[in-house]
Design a protein around this motif. Structure first.
Motif, PDB file in Angstrom:
ATOM      1  N   ALA A 134      62.317  18.257  36.670  1.00 56.59           N
ATOM      2  CA  ALA A 134      62.061  17.233  35.651  1.00 56.59           C
ATOM      3  C   ALA A 134      61.562  15.953  36.327  1.00 56.59           C
ATOM      4  O   ALA A 134      61.719  15.755  37.535  1.00 56.59           O
ATOM      5  CB  ALA A 134      63.331  16.965  34.855  1.00 56.59           C
ATOM      6  N   ASP A 135      60.966  15.071  35.545  1.00 54.08           N
ATOM      7  CA  ASP A 135      60.398  13.827  36.071  1.00 54.08           C
ATOM      8  C   ASP A 135      61.520  12.838  36.391  1.00 54.08           C
ATOM      9  O   ASP A 135      62.217  12.376  35.485  1.00 54.08           O
ATOM     10  CB  ASP A 135      59.454  13.223  35.029  1.00 54.08           C
ATOM     11  CG  ASP A 135      58.808  11.926  35.507  1.00 54.08           C
ATOM     12  OD1 ASP A 135      59.005  11.558  36.686  1.00 54.08           O
ATOM     13  OD2 ASP A 135      58.117  11.282  34.694  1.00 54.08           O
ATOM     14  N   PRO A 136      61.711  12.482  37.671  1.00 56.88           N
ATOM     15  CA  PRO A 136      62.797  11.552  38.008  1.00 56.88           C
ATOM     16  C   PRO A 136      62.645  10.182  37.347  1.00 56.88           C
ATOM     17  O   PRO A 136      63.638   9.481  37.149  1.00 56.88           O
ATOM     18  CB  PRO A 136      62.707  11.436  39.534  1.00 56.88           C
ATOM     19  CG  PRO A 136      61.936  12.638  39.979  1.00 56.88           C
ATOM     20  CD  PRO A 136      60.985  12.935  38.861  1.00 56.88           C
ATOM     21  N   LEU A 150      71.708  17.705  34.378  1.00 58.98           N
ATOM     22  CA  LEU A 150      70.845  18.213  35.437  1.00 58.98           C
ATOM     23  C   LEU A 150      71.660  19.037  36.427  1.00 58.98           C
ATOM     24  O   LEU A 150      72.692  18.583  36.931  1.00 58.98           O
ATOM     25  CB  LEU A 150      70.181  17.047  36.174  1.00 58.98           C
ATOM     26  CG  LEU A 150      69.285  16.148  35.308  1.00 58.98           C
ATOM     27  CD1 LEU A 150      69.238  14.744  35.859  1.00 58.98           C
ATOM     28  CD2 LEU A 150      67.889  16.729  35.232  1.00 58.98           C
ATOM     29  N   VAL A 151      71.192  20.242  36.713  1.00 61.82           N
ATOM     30  CA  VAL A 151      71.811  21.091  37.730  1.00 61.82           C
ATOM     31  C   VAL A 151      70.678  21.761  38.498  1.00 61.82           C
ATOM     32  O   VAL A 151      69.670  22.170  37.918  1.00 61.82           O
ATOM     33  CB  VAL A 151      72.768  22.127  37.094  1.00 61.82           C
ATOM     34  CG1 VAL A 151      72.035  23.052  36.143  1.00 61.82           C
ATOM     35  CG2 VAL A 151      73.508  22.913  38.163  1.00 61.82           C
ATOM     36  N   PRO A 157      76.243  17.422  42.632  1.00 67.01           N
ATOM     37  CA  PRO A 157      75.315  16.533  43.337  1.00 67.01           C
ATOM     38  C   PRO A 157      75.090  16.922  44.788  1.00 67.01           C
ATOM     39  O   PRO A 157      74.057  16.590  45.364  1.00 67.01           O
ATOM     40  CB  PRO A 157      75.993  15.155  43.222  1.00 67.01           C
ATOM     41  CG  PRO A 157      77.436  15.447  42.963  1.00 67.01           C
ATOM     42  CD  PRO A 157      77.447  16.708  42.162  1.00 67.01           C
ATOM     43  N   ASN A 158      76.042  17.643  45.401  1.00 68.51           N
ATOM     44  CA  ASN A 158      75.853  18.092  46.778  1.00 68.51           C
ATOM     45  C   ASN A 158      74.638  18.999  46.910  1.00 68.51           C
ATOM     46  O   ASN A 158      73.922  18.965  47.913  1.00 68.51           O
ATOM     47  CB  ASN A 158      77.100  18.812  47.284  1.00 68.51           C
ATOM     48  CG  ASN A 158      77.597  19.861  46.314  1.00 68.51           C
ATOM     49  OD1 ASN A 158      77.884  19.553  45.162  1.00 68.51           O
ATOM     50  ND2 ASN A 158      77.699  21.106  46.749  1.00 68.51           N
ATOM     51  N   ASP A 159      74.384  19.837  45.908  1.00 69.51           N
ATOM     52  CA  ASP A 159      73.164  20.648  45.881  1.00 69.51           C
ATOM     53  C   ASP A 159      71.977  19.821  45.408  1.00 69.51           C
ATOM     54  O   ASP A 159      70.912  19.813  46.029  1.00 69.51           O
ATOM     55  CB  ASP A 159      73.328  21.837  44.925  1.00 69.51           C
ATOM     56  CG  ASP A 159      74.245  22.914  45.461  1.00 69.51           C
ATOM     57  OD1 ASP A 159      74.598  22.864  46.653  1.00 69.51           O
ATOM     58  OD2 ASP A 159      74.619  23.799  44.674  1.00 69.51           O
ATOM     59  N   PHE A 160      72.163  19.134  44.303  1.00 67.52           N
ATOM     60  CA  PHE A 160      71.034  18.540  43.591  1.00 67.52           C
ATOM     61  C   PHE A 160      70.275  17.538  44.459  1.00 67.52           C
ATOM     62  O   PHE A 160      69.037  17.561  44.518  1.00 67.52           O
ATOM     63  CB  PHE A 160      71.524  17.858  42.309  1.00 67.52           C
ATOM     64  CG  PHE A 160      70.409  17.479  41.377  1.00 67.52           C
ATOM     65  CD1 PHE A 160      69.928  18.395  40.457  1.00 67.52           C
ATOM     66  CD2 PHE A 160      69.832  16.223  41.430  1.00 67.52           C
ATOM     67  CE1 PHE A 160      68.887  18.063  39.605  1.00 67.52           C
ATOM     68  CE2 PHE A 160      68.797  15.880  40.586  1.00 67.52           C
ATOM     69  CZ  PHE A 160      68.320  16.806  39.668  1.00 67.52           C
ATOM     70  N   PHE A 161      70.997  16.645  45.132  1.00 69.97           N
ATOM     71  CA  PHE A 161      70.340  15.558  45.850  1.00 69.97           C
ATOM     72  C   PHE A 161      69.879  15.939  47.257  1.00 69.97           C
ATOM     73  O   PHE A 161      69.257  15.121  47.931  1.00 69.97           O
ATOM     74  CB  PHE A 161      71.274  14.353  45.943  1.00 69.97           C
ATOM     75  CG  PHE A 161      71.554  13.695  44.620  1.00 69.97           C
ATOM     76  CD1 PHE A 161      70.530  13.188  43.847  1.00 69.97           C
ATOM     77  CD2 PHE A 161      72.849  13.590  44.147  1.00 69.97           C
ATOM     78  CE1 PHE A 161      70.783  12.585  42.623  1.00 69.97           C
ATOM     79  CE2 PHE A 161      73.119  12.983  42.932  1.00 69.97           C
ATOM     80  CZ  PHE A 161      72.082  12.477  42.167  1.00 69.97           C
ATOM     81  N   SER A 162      70.183  17.148  47.713  1.00 68.49           N
ATOM     82  CA  SER A 162      69.856  17.497  49.095  1.00 68.49           C
ATOM     83  C   SER A 162      68.839  18.618  49.220  1.00 68.49           C
ATOM     84  O   SER A 162      68.419  18.939  50.332  1.00 68.49           O
ATOM     85  CB  SER A 162      71.135  17.893  49.850  1.00 68.49           C
ATOM     86  OG  SER A 162      71.745  19.023  49.259  1.00 68.49           O
ATOM     87  N   LEU A 163      68.414  19.216  48.103  1.00 68.41           N
ATOM     88  CA  LEU A 163      67.517  20.366  48.167  1.00 68.41           C
ATOM     89  C   LEU A 163      66.208  20.088  47.441  1.00 68.41           C
ATOM     90  O   LEU A 163      66.199  19.681  46.277  1.00 68.41           O
ATOM     91  CB  LEU A 163      68.186  21.594  47.530  1.00 68.41           C
ATOM     92  CG  LEU A 163      69.473  22.091  48.191  1.00 68.41           C
ATOM     93  CD1 LEU A 163      70.106  23.178  47.331  1.00 68.41           C
ATOM     94  CD2 LEU A 163      69.186  22.616  49.582  1.00 68.41           C
ATOM     95  N   GLY A 164      65.092  20.306  48.132  1.00 74.53           N
ATOM     96  CA  GLY A 164      63.775  20.271  47.511  1.00 74.53           C
ATOM     97  C   GLY A 164      63.495  19.004  46.729  1.00 74.53           C
ATOM     98  O   GLY A 164      63.744  17.884  47.192  1.00 74.53           O
ATOM     99  N   LEU A 165      62.977  19.186  45.507  1.00 75.02           N
ATOM    100  CA  LEU A 165      62.598  18.049  44.674  1.00 75.02           C
ATOM    101  C   LEU A 165      63.793  17.198  44.266  1.00 75.02           C
ATOM    102  O   LEU A 165      63.619  16.045  43.866  1.00 75.02           O
ATOM    103  CB  LEU A 165      61.867  18.547  43.416  1.00 75.02           C
ATOM    104  CG  LEU A 165      60.493  19.192  43.643  1.00 75.02           C
ATOM    105  CD1 LEU A 165      59.953  19.759  42.333  1.00 75.02           C
ATOM    106  CD2 LEU A 165      59.514  18.177  44.221  1.00 75.02           C
ATOM    107  N   GLY A 166      64.987  17.748  44.369  1.00 74.62           N
ATOM    108  CA  GLY A 166      66.169  16.967  44.023  1.00 74.62           C
ATOM    109  C   GLY A 166      66.336  15.741  44.893  1.00 74.62           C
ATOM    110  O   GLY A 166      66.966  14.756  44.479  1.00 74.62           O
ATOM    111  N   GLN A 167      65.765  15.768  46.104  1.00 74.64           N
ATOM    112  CA  GLN A 167      65.887  14.619  46.997  1.00 74.64           C
ATOM    113  C   GLN A 167      65.194  13.380  46.430  1.00 74.64           C
ATOM    114  O   GLN A 167      65.581  12.252  46.749  1.00 74.64           O
ATOM    115  CB  GLN A 167      65.309  14.968  48.369  1.00 74.64           C
ATOM    116  CG  GLN A 167      66.072  16.085  49.071  1.00 74.64           C
ATOM    117  CD  GLN A 167      65.421  16.512  50.369  1.00 74.64           C
ATOM    118  OE1 GLN A 167      65.516  15.823  51.380  1.00 74.64           O
ATOM    119  NE2 GLN A 167      64.755  17.658  50.344  1.00 74.64           N
TER     120      GLN A 167
END
Length: 430
Positions: free
Chosen positions: A134-136, A100-101, A148-158
């Motif tokens: 994708a479905d979490p 996931l990216v 992960p710095n991008d993934f978990f802090s932006l939009g649906l990644g949260q």
């Protein structure tokens, strides 16, 4: 997840325990750096996990960080100490992995994800690529988050940062541990099943915090072309010497390079001061110096950094020397800029920092010199025949090391077993 949306107590306890074991974090240092937390009587570990990391607060003391960099690479990570077996081929065959990216991550991170996917496919894994849409809660096999710095802090990644979700995932770490970006992903990292770390400093730290960690030596692409057609009209390309504007690049052709020296990085107060002191020394040479200022939004950042990534990579193939100035107080190896671009592009690296990486030796793979002496070193490397020969030798050794890592199958030793043991629904943690 519990009915009220809170993280299960066991997951909260695991994250708190890992943070308390992290050598660069102490409650005393955190409260000194954040006196409002101390005045409110809030527990330091709880505040750092729930609020501090997400707010970009100072998490680690400079003394602790300096100590971590000083001892980087002296011990192997837990995975390396275990012996690094290749794992069971039967267990890997058909084992599903989703890499996931985030869709807003820049090209450098996306390349890291693509290269990891190729490595895992070569080991026999069934690999898919996905992003934050994708479905979490879906079954992804072993889910691996890059950047992960991008993934978990932006939009649906949260949504993916929920402890009940990230607790079944692995994260790929490639940012300096003291950076704000690294801080933003601290809580997901502490809740994750494990980490795949690209730096020696991070690998040691996460393993000491009892986070299962695999130190990966990633492949490095060697290219004959960096630029897209639109990049040729970019203002930065128009500012380069005419001979440096060719779309094709020749990574090992030292004599034809139109630039003596390249500096291309984000600005910081430390870098600005160093460049000011070096201005007189650099003036006689053919230099391209660009210090990137801050970007307003993540979407704008991706637009600019995509072009900047390609242009800086291209210019690395056009410069005899690449200058590295530490962004902060610690000698973090900016792997993407120094190894992926400069060294792979055949440019000899001159650095004011001694990189905290046991695989890169000063004098062998790059030049290390104190800031006050770096001007005379640059003059010697550019103007003196002995200096030019020394620069070419260092350039060649760095390039040869990249080629050796790319050929070395043992760099993946243990990765298959690491993923099978820690991924997939069959081994879910509480």
């Amino acid at each position: 997840m519990s009915a009220d949306g809170a993280a299960p107590p066991l997951r909260q306890a695991r994250a708190a325990k890992r943070l308390a074991r992290l050598p660069i974090f102490t409650e005393r240092d955190y409260l000194i750096a954040n006196p409002d937390v101390a005045q409110a009587g809030i527990d330091a570990v709880t505040h750092a996990l729930q609020n501090g990391a997400a707010e970009g607060r100072t998490l680690f003391s400079e003394t602790a960080l300096a100590r971590a960099y000083g001892r980087a690479g002296r011990r192997g990570t837990a995975a390396e100490r275990a012996g690094g077996s290749h794992g069971c081929d039967a267990a890997r065959a058909g084992h599903r992995c989703a890499i996931l990216v985030h869709s807003l991550s820049d090209e450098a991170y996306r390349e890291t994800a693509q290269d990891l996917a190729a490595d895992l496919s070569g080991l026999g894994f069934d690999v898919t690529m996905a992003d934050e849409t994708a479905d979490p809660w879906g079954d992804h096999g072993t889910a691996i988050v890059v950047a992960p710095n991008d993934f978990f802090s932006l939009g649906l990644g949260q949504l993916w940062a929920e402890p009940s979700i990230v607790g079944d995932m692995l994260v790929v770490m490639d940012d300096p541990v003291e950076s704000i970006e690294g801080g933003r992903c601290l809580r997901p990292l502490l809740n994750a099943r494990g980490a795949i770390e690209l730096s020696a400093v991070g690998a040691d730290l996460w393993a000491e915090a009892d986070i299962p960690t695999f130190r990966l030596l990633p492949k490095v692409r060697v290219r004959d072309r960096w630029l897209e057609a639109a990049d040729l009209g970019h203002p930065l390309m128009l500012a380069a010497p005419e001979r440096a504007r060719e779309a094709e690049c020749h990574p090992l052709d030292w004599s034809r390079r139109p630039l003596d020296l390249l500096f291309f990085a984000r600005e910081s107060s430390r870098r600005n001061a160093a460049l000011g002191r070096l201005a007189g020394s650099l003036a006689p040479h053919r230099c391209f110096v660009y210090a990137q200022q801050g970007i307003v939004s993540k979407a704008e950042e991706r637009l600019h950094r995509g072009a900047h990534w390609r242009i800086s990579g291209h210019l690395s193939t056009q410069a005899r020397l690449t200058l590295h100035l530490s962004e902060g107080r610690f000698p973090a190896l900016e792997r993407r800029r120094i190894v992926v671009q400069a060294m792979a592009g055949g440019s000899a690296v001159v650095s004011t920092a001694r990189f905290a990486d046991p695989g890169l030796e000063p004098g062998s793979h790059y030049f290390h010199e104190d800031a006050k002496h770096i001007g005379p070193l640059i003059d010697w490397l550019i103007l003196d025949p002995d200096g030019r020969r020394a620069a070419e030798r260092v350039r060649d050794r760095a390039f040869d090391r990249i080629a050796a890592v790319n050929r070395d199958r043992t760099r993946l030793a243990g990765l298959g077993a690491f993923l099978v043991d820690r991924g997939g629904p069959e081994g879910r943690m509480p």
